[in-house]
Design a protein around this motif. Sequence first.
Motif, mmCIF file in Angstrom:
data_model
loop_
_atom_site.group_PDB
_atom_site.id
_atom_site.type_symbol
_atom_site.label_atom_id
_atom_site.label_comp_id
_atom_site.label_asym_id
_atom_site.label_seq_id
_atom_site.Cartn_x
_atom_site.Cartn_y
_atom_site.Cartn_z
ATOM 1 N N SER A 71 -11.523 0.065 1.543
ATOM 2 C CA SER A 71 -10.480 0.589 2.428
ATOM 3 C C SER A 71 -9.447 1.378 1.641
ATOM 4 O O SER A 71 -8.658 2.116 2.220
ATOM 5 C CB SER A 71 -9.774 -0.556 3.146
ATOM 6 N N TYR A 72 -9.441 1.206 0.326
ATOM 7 C CA TYR A 72 -8.461 1.838 -0.539
ATOM 8 C C TYR A 72 -9.123 2.915 -1.387
ATOM 9 O O TYR A 72 -10.324 2.894 -1.617
ATOM 10 C CB TYR A 72 -7.800 0.803 -1.448
ATOM 11 N N ASN A 73 -8.310 3.848 -1.862
ATOM 12 C CA ASN A 73 -8.803 4.854 -2.809
ATOM 13 C C ASN A 73 -8.637 4.357 -4.238
ATOM 14 O O ASN A 73 -9.472 4.637 -5.097
ATOM 15 C CB ASN A 73 -8.039 6.171 -2.640
ATOM 16 N N LEU A 79 -3.502 0.499 -3.252
ATOM 17 C CA LEU A 79 -3.091 -0.902 -3.167
ATOM 18 C C LEU A 79 -2.487 -1.334 -4.490
ATOM 19 O O LEU A 79 -3.085 -1.136 -5.546
ATOM 20 C CB LEU A 79 -4.297 -1.788 -2.840
ATOM 21 N N LYS A 96 -3.564 8.707 -0.999
ATOM 22 C CA LYS A 96 -3.060 7.735 -0.034
ATOM 23 C C LYS A 96 -3.902 6.476 -0.137
ATOM 24 O O LYS A 96 -4.964 6.466 -0.737
ATOM 25 C CB LYS A 96 -3.117 8.316 1.370
ATOM 26 N N ARG A 97 -3.426 5.404 0.443
ATOM 27 C CA ARG A 97 -4.118 4.104 0.444
ATOM 28 C C ARG A 97 -4.339 3.585 -0.975
ATOM 29 O O ARG A 97 -5.444 3.279 -1.389
ATOM 30 C CB ARG A 97 -5.430 4.183 1.237
ATOM 31 N N SER A 154 1.390 5.676 -1.430
ATOM 32 C CA SER A 154 0.761 6.931 -1.836
ATOM 33 C C SER A 154 1.226 7.224 -3.253
ATOM 34 O O SER A 154 2.366 6.924 -3.610
ATOM 35 C CB SER A 154 1.175 8.074 -0.908
ATOM 36 N N VAL A 189 0.860 -1.172 0.000
ATOM 37 C CA VAL A 189 0.000 0.000 0.000
ATOM 38 C C VAL A 189 0.904 1.233 0.000
ATOM 39 O O VAL A 189 1.779 1.361 0.857
ATOM 40 C CB VAL A 189 -0.947 0.017 1.223
#
Length: 112
Positions: free
Chosen positions: A104-106, A35, A32-33, A23, A21
């Motif tokens: 949970s990820y962007n 994956l 951020k986040r 940026s 993970v």
Amino acid sequence: MTISFDEEDGDEEVEHHDGLVVSLTVSNCLMKRVLIENGSSTHIMFKNALESMGLQEADIIKKATIQYAFSGEPARTLGEITLPTYAKGVNLQTRFSVVDCPSSYNIIIGTP
């Protein structure tokens, strides 16, 4: 471009199989986040992340496809958007499939 790691980058005492993970700068926004997913060939951006960048659903090219989530359930994309992505001195135009679902990820970057 190849991203590689050597022994100095790892923790020699603990072996793990966690996802990477990071940026990443996308369209001049630090996301951020993000994956990095091995085995997927698709780059996915979630609608919430797109909106946090000041972009709207109207900026998406309507081209709905079916993507399969980690759980194996199908999810229909809203379409595609191509955005400049910057990583370590390299600028690339990256095509993202946009999905409207919680995560949970962007962003998920596929590495086939």
